[in-house]
Design an enzyme around this catalytic site. Structure first.
Site, PDB file in Angstrom:
ATOM      1  N   ARG A   1       4.863  -1.534 -13.199  1.00  0.00           N
ATOM      2  CA  ARG A   1       4.923  -2.988 -13.042  1.00  0.00           C
ATOM      3  C   ARG A   1       3.634  -3.475 -12.362  1.00  0.00           C
ATOM      4  O   ARG A   1       3.571  -3.652 -11.143  1.00  0.00           O
ATOM      5  CB  ARG A   1       6.150  -3.387 -12.242  1.00  0.00           C
ATOM      6  CG  ARG A   1       6.466  -4.890 -12.383  1.00  0.00           C
ATOM      7  CD  ARG A   1       7.096  -5.464 -11.134  1.00  0.00           C
ATOM      8  NE  ARG A   1       8.362  -4.846 -10.829  1.00  0.00           N
ATOM      9  CZ  ARG A   1       8.712  -4.480  -9.607  1.00  0.00           C
ATOM     10  NH1 ARG A   1       7.906  -4.658  -8.584  1.00  0.00           N
ATOM     11  NH2 ARG A   1       9.886  -3.924  -9.399  1.00  0.00           N
TER      12      ARG A   1
ATOM     13  N   LYS B   1      16.205  -9.240  -8.229  1.00  0.00           N
ATOM     14  CA  LYS B   1      15.588  -8.750  -9.464  1.00  0.00           C
ATOM     15  C   LYS B   1      16.669  -8.567 -10.513  1.00  0.00           C
ATOM     16  O   LYS B   1      17.863  -8.549 -10.194  1.00  0.00           O
ATOM     17  CB  LYS B   1      14.900  -7.407  -9.199  1.00  0.00           C
ATOM     18  CG  LYS B   1      13.926  -7.474  -8.034  1.00  0.00           C
ATOM     19  CD  LYS B   1      12.923  -6.356  -8.036  1.00  0.00           C
ATOM     20  CE  LYS B   1      12.186  -6.341  -6.707  1.00  0.00           C
ATOM     21  NZ  LYS B   1      10.770  -6.002  -6.812  1.00  0.00           N
TER      22      LYS B   1
ATOM     23  N   TRP C   1       8.727  -0.533  -8.847  1.00  0.00           N
ATOM     24  CA  TRP C   1       7.488  -0.892  -9.547  1.00  0.00           C
ATOM     25  C   TRP C   1       6.861   0.296 -10.269  1.00  0.00           C
ATOM     26  O   TRP C   1       6.242   0.126 -11.323  1.00  0.00           O
ATOM     27  CB  TRP C   1       6.466  -1.504  -8.566  1.00  0.00           C
ATOM     28  CG  TRP C   1       5.707  -0.485  -7.760  1.00  0.00           C
ATOM     29  CD1 TRP C   1       6.062   0.000  -6.534  1.00  0.00           C
ATOM     30  CD2 TRP C   1       4.499   0.187  -8.133  1.00  0.00           C
ATOM     31  NE1 TRP C   1       5.143   0.925  -6.117  1.00  0.00           N
ATOM     32  CE2 TRP C   1       4.172   1.061  -7.076  1.00  0.00           C
ATOM     33  CE3 TRP C   1       3.652   0.141  -9.252  1.00  0.00           C
ATOM     34  CZ2 TRP C   1       3.041   1.888  -7.103  1.00  0.00           C
ATOM     35  CZ3 TRP C   1       2.525   0.966  -9.288  1.00  0.00           C
ATOM     36  CH2 TRP C   1       2.231   1.825  -8.216  1.00  0.00           C
TER      37      TRP C   1
ATOM     38  N   GLU D   1      10.481 -11.724  -4.674  1.00  0.00           N
ATOM     39  CA  GLU D   1      10.322 -10.565  -5.553  1.00  0.00           C
ATOM     40  C   GLU D   1      11.223 -10.807  -6.762  1.00  0.00           C
ATOM     41  O   GLU D   1      12.320 -10.286  -6.866  1.00  0.00           O
ATOM     42  CB  GLU D   1      10.651  -9.254  -4.829  1.00  0.00           C
ATOM     43  CG  GLU D   1       9.624  -8.936  -3.749  1.00  0.00           C
ATOM     44  CD  GLU D   1       9.718  -7.521  -3.176  1.00  0.00           C
ATOM     45  OE1 GLU D   1      10.430  -6.675  -3.753  1.00  0.00           O
ATOM     46  OE2 GLU D   1       9.075  -7.273  -2.134  1.00  0.00           O
TER      47      GLU D   1
ATOM     48  N   PRO E   1       0.847  -1.200   0.000  1.00  0.00           N
ATOM     49  CA  PRO E   1       0.000   0.000   0.000  1.00  0.00           C
ATOM     50  C   PRO E   1       0.881   1.248   0.000  1.00  0.00           C
ATOM     51  O   PRO E   1       1.964   1.225   0.594  1.00  0.00           O
ATOM     52  CB  PRO E   1      -0.794  -0.122   1.302  1.00  0.00           C
ATOM     53  CG  PRO E   1      -0.041  -1.069   2.158  1.00  0.00           C
ATOM     54  CD  PRO E   1       0.751  -1.962   1.248  1.00  0.00           C
TER      55      PRO E   1
ATOM     56  N   ASN F   1       9.475  -7.427   5.721  1.00  0.00           N
ATOM     57  CA  ASN F   1      10.054  -7.250   4.394  1.00  0.00           C
ATOM     58  C   ASN F   1      11.311  -6.377   4.419  1.00  0.00           C
ATOM     59  O   ASN F   1      11.293  -5.284   4.989  1.00  0.00           O
ATOM     60  CB  ASN F   1       9.019  -6.576   3.486  1.00  0.00           C
ATOM     61  CG  ASN F   1       9.526  -6.355   2.073  1.00  0.00           C
ATOM     62  OD1 ASN F   1       9.738  -7.302   1.338  1.00  0.00           O
ATOM     63  ND2 ASN F   1       9.753  -5.101   1.705  1.00  0.00           N
ATOM     64  N   GLU F   2      12.361  -6.843   3.774  1.00  0.00           N
ATOM     65  CA  GLU F   2      13.621  -6.100   3.621  1.00  0.00           C
ATOM     66  C   GLU F   2      13.974  -5.313   4.888  1.00  0.00           C
ATOM     67  O   GLU F   2      14.111  -4.088   4.853  1.00  0.00           O
ATOM     68  CB  GLU F   2      13.557  -5.200   2.373  1.00  0.00           C
ATOM     69  CG  GLU F   2      13.357  -6.046   1.114  1.00  0.00           C
ATOM     70  CD  GLU F   2      13.349  -5.267  -0.203  1.00  0.00           C
ATOM     71  OE1 GLU F   2      13.453  -4.031  -0.178  1.00  0.00           O
ATOM     72  OE2 GLU F   2      13.261  -5.927  -1.257  1.00  0.00           O
TER      73      GLU F   2
ATOM     74  N   HIS G   1       2.513  -5.927   2.046  1.00  0.00           N
ATOM     75  CA  HIS G   1       3.279  -5.257   3.108  1.00  0.00           C
ATOM     76  C   HIS G   1       2.345  -4.562   4.106  1.00  0.00           C
ATOM     77  O   HIS G   1       1.240  -4.171   3.765  1.00  0.00           O
ATOM     78  CB  HIS G   1       4.168  -4.160   2.522  1.00  0.00           C
ATOM     79  CG  HIS G   1       5.277  -4.649   1.622  1.00  0.00           C
ATOM     80  ND1 HIS G   1       5.591  -5.966   1.443  1.00  0.00           N
ATOM     81  CD2 HIS G   1       6.160  -3.952   0.857  1.00  0.00           C
ATOM     82  CE1 HIS G   1       6.620  -6.061   0.609  1.00  0.00           C
ATOM     83  NE2 HIS G   1       6.969  -4.859   0.230  1.00  0.00           N
TER      84      HIS G   1
ATOM     85  N   ASP H   1       6.251  -9.302  -8.101  1.00  0.00           N
ATOM     86  CA  ASP H   1       5.767  -8.186  -7.296  1.00  0.00           C
ATOM     87  C   ASP H   1       5.031  -7.211  -8.215  1.00  0.00           C
ATOM     88  O   ASP H   1       5.497  -6.097  -8.450  1.00  0.00           O
ATOM     89  CB  ASP H   1       6.983  -7.532  -6.627  1.00  0.00           C
ATOM     90  CG  ASP H   1       6.602  -6.827  -5.344  1.00  0.00           C
ATOM     91  OD1 ASP H   1       5.606  -7.219  -4.718  1.00  0.00           O
ATOM     92  OD2 ASP H   1       7.310  -5.872  -4.971  1.00  0.00           O
TER      93      ASP H   1
END
Ligand code: NAG
Ligand code: NAG
Ligand code: NAG
Ligand code: NAG
Ligand code: NAG
Ligand code: NAG
Ligand code: NAG
Ligand code: NAG
Ligand code: NAG
Length: 626
Positions: free
Chosen positions: A356, A258, A301, A294, A48, A176-177, A85, A342
């Site tokens: 993306r 990626k 993105w 991902e 989001p 995440n990350e 997320h 993703d």
């Protein structure tokens, strides 16, 4: 039926060189070479937009829910997981009781997960974010308790709400990350981060113990794994797993690799490099399952890129899947558990097609009330083609000139989905046209009954809604006619069939003329495959005054001989009419543009039809009060 419309307006008449060749597929051979094909590519993800505290408003908005419902609208769980997320930001702290136990208000998270469930999706549930203002108060005194308790409350709540079978299939994942500053919003130190990992693992275990000792798998650390200096959290987590395998919080190691935005194979190569680095350092992790969740051609993105708007991205995603399948079958990456794309985001103006995403979003601000229109991009349809792959498959064959293919099948009853693609990644193929002759030698055992086949394809400029939008001058608010013409090309087109060959036919030969890049899928079905089942769960979503999307659900199947769906409507006091005649409807939804005469109010029902012309039973009728 999906008739191929050659829109002369937009198709460049190219007299360029022709790629002329023959591909022979021998099913006796395929049956000898094939292996189980796990569906490792059926996940998408999204985030989001900022501010994360508003995640609930965004995720529960009309646009976001329609996006999820369309994502869930591919047959056979073509997209099964959606990794999201900041879900914990959707929870509100409510109060402490006299024992200082923590109570939360889950109503907004419940609302989202109810929808995800209804749409047939499963969350990639990242334990990321923090409910309201509670974390700073708990951080000092009860750090571990806070995380264990919150995770246990979440798991127990949804195990009870949705049942063990469904929730055991979720993909719980850690933050995440976590090494990135903009994600580490709680300012974890390395020690706190490791404590967080152990605590959420304990929370899942505690919930599982209360439900017959089920084990809820956990994935992580969802990291980028740059240098150890810069990304200490993720490397330290793996160090822990290597040194104390039984204390490792993860069932699946997840990471993100990626490409740089040129070639699909950068993804699979990047993964192999990272895993080699990990295995060198941490030999105890050799047997661990892992996931690149991902696995995209390039980071960022929202950055508009031409290749993401058209067939190139669709074909690159197929290449990514076929290349991963190849490394899995050749034991380079035999422990690769899954990849995720993703690309579940919502595009925004003026980059409707270029980001993306799976869909192009048009925010129709010029209507009262405002509304949203989605148009499918080729990448969504390419996932819709991949969903037809059978339960076993040969290794990917890579031919010269960037043609690759895979032969998937179910042996008894005989079903095959052969997927071919010609892609030069983000580049234009030098040969714009292909003339391919496909020769199939059917296995003796499969020829007892008739065989039906159908050939569908996605091709450069022919299945490209974006080129139509460009042709119209990229209107911010396309007219109804412009949407209609974009939608005539948004799904795979039928190139041949459905046709039958009689029992005892050993050879089938097909000639195809294609515009590159392209993806082609040939499905062959023995008449032994049972007739289609009844579709269920009809849902009608209003888009605008006289416009609605009708969705339905269907049981997954290892054989997919269905060629499309019929959507029927009966307004009060009238006859049933098929409202999607002449519209291609290969997936589990149809956008119905009605008119003032018949409106939207009335009964709806849907049935499927297969390549032998056999119908599934009509769904239950659903009344919609428009
Ligand atoms: C969301 O959709 C509903 C039903 O179509 C509509 O009534 C409502 O106004 C929409 N909400 C917003 C914020 O656009
Ligand atoms: C929980 O939150 C929702 C929306 O955020 C609100 O409508 C509801 O009243 C709250 N419930 C309680 C018990 O506070
Ligand atoms: C994390 O650090 C930033 C910058 O120092 C600060 O603004 C923020 O409030 C901190 N967050 C928490 C949860 O402590
Ligand atoms: C296309 O060919 C180039 C050059 O051989 C190769 O690097 C690339 O990986 C190929 N791409 C695909 C999708 O096959
Ligand atoms: C792919 O694109 C590159 C760069 O434009 C070109 O050199 C190469 O010949 C192309 N390959 C094919 C198979 O079209
Ligand atoms: C494609 O190849 C087939 C078989 O070699 C041939 O009959 C046909 O004319 C070719 N089509 C085109 C457009 O070149
Ligand atoms: C059928 O295909 C097989 C295998 O490709 C080949 O050996 C055989 O000659 C073909 N038969 C006919 C009648 O074309
Ligand atoms: C429509 O409104 C949204 C905000 O609600 C805005 O982001 C978008 O740019 C607008 N679209 C156009 C075409 O102006
Ligand atoms: C309204 O839609 C129905 C169903 O698609 C169609 O049969 C009818 O001709 C349409 N009427 C008008 C006035 O367009």
């Amino acid at each position: 039926m999906c008739v191929l419309l050659v829109l002369l307006l937009i198709v460049n008449v190219q007299r360029a060189a022709l790629d002329h060749r023959q591909v022979s597929i021998d099913f006796e051979q395929a049956f000898r070479d094939g292996r189980l094909l796990p569906r490792f590519w059926t996940s998408t993800g999204m985030c989001p937009p900022a501010p994360r505290e508003k995640a609930a408003d965004f995720l529960l908005s009309n646009d976001s829910l329609l996006n999820f419902e369309i994502i869930g609208g591919l047959p056979n769980a073509g997209l099964k997981y959606v990794r999201i997320h900041w879900l914990l930001e959707m929870i509100q702290f409510s109060h402490y009781d006299e024992n200082k136990l923590l109570f939360y208000n889950f109503s907004r998270l419940d609302a989202l997960l109810d929808k995800i469930y209804e749409y047939g999706l499963h969350p990639g549930f990242e334990l990321m974010g923090a409910p309201g203002n509670i974390y700073p108060m708990e951080k000092k005194r009860r750090f571990s308790y806070f995380w264990t308790d919150l995770t246990m409350q979440i798991a127990l709540r949804y195990l009870h709400r949705f049942g063990v079978e469904y929730v055991a299939n979720w993909r719980f994942e850690t933050w995440n990350e976590p090494d990135l500053k903009n994600y580490n919003t709680l300012n974890f130190t390395t020690d706190e981060y490791i404590n967080y990992l152990q605590s959420v693992r304990l929370g899942l275990d505690a919930a599982g113990r209360l439900l017959n000792n089920i084990h809820l798998p956990l994935r992580g650390p969802a990291g980028l794994f740059r240098t150890e200096q810069n990304h200490p959290f993720c490397w330290t987590a793996l160090q822990l797993c290597n040194d104390y395998p039984r204390n490792c919080p993860f069932d699946v190691i997840s990471f993100h690799r990626k490409g740089s935005g040129t070639r699909a194979d950068e993804i699979v190569n990047g993964e192999s490099m990272l895993m080699n680095q990990i295995w060198d350092k941490y030999p105890n992790l050799l047997e661990f399952k892992y996931s690149n969740d991902e696995a995209d051609p390039v980071a960022g993105w929202s950055t508009p890129r031409e290749f993401q708007s058209n067939m190139k991205y669709g074909a690159m995603l197929v290449s990514t899947v076929l290349q991963h399948w190849s490394t899995k079958t050749n034991s380079v990456q035999s422990h690769l558990e899954s990849i995720s794309h993703d690309n579940g985001f919502l595009s925004y103006h003026p980059f409707e097609f270029d980001q993306r995403t799976l869909l192009a979003r048009f925010q129709m601000n010029d209507t009262k009330p405002k509304h949203v229109q989605f148009v499918v991009k080729p990448v969504y349809s390419s996932l819709g083609m991949l969903t037809n792959l059978g339960p076993q498959a040969t290794d990917t064959l890579f031919l010269e000139g960037n043609l690759s293919y895979i032969v998937s099948y179910n042996r008894d009853p005989f079903y095959s989905c052969v997927l071919l693609s010609l892609s030069n990644d983000t580049f234009d193929p030098t040969t714009k046209r292909s003339n391919i002759t496909l020769k199939f030698a059917i296995a003796e055992e499969s020829t007892k009954r008739r065989i039906g086949y159908i050939v569908e394809g996605l091709q450069e400029s022919l299945n490209d809604p974006n080129s139509i939008w460009i042709h119209y001058g990229k209107p911010s608010y396309p007219t109804a006619d412009q949407f209609a013409s974009m939608r005539t090309v948004q799904f795979p087109s039928v190139l041949k069939g459905p046709e039958m060959v009689s029992a005892n036919t050993k050879n089938i030969s097909l000639n195809l003329n294609l515009r590159a890049p392209w993806i082609v899928m040939v499905r062959l079905c023995s008449e032994m495959v049972p007739a289609p089942s009844q579709v269920t769960n009809i849902r009608i979503r209003r888009i605008y005054t006289y416009e609605a999307v009708i969705f339905w659900s269907e049981e997954p199947s290892v054989t997919r001989c269905i060629v499309g769906y019929e959507v029927w409507f009966r307004a009060d006091q009238t006859q049933w009419i098929q409202i999607n005649s002449g519209h291609c409807t290969p997936f589990l939804w149809f956008q119905f543009v009605s008119n003032t005469t018949i409106g939207l109010t009335g009964l709806y029902r849907v049935r499927s039809v297969d390549m032998f012309g056999r119908y599934g039973a009509f769904s239950e009728t659903k009344y919609f009060n428009g």
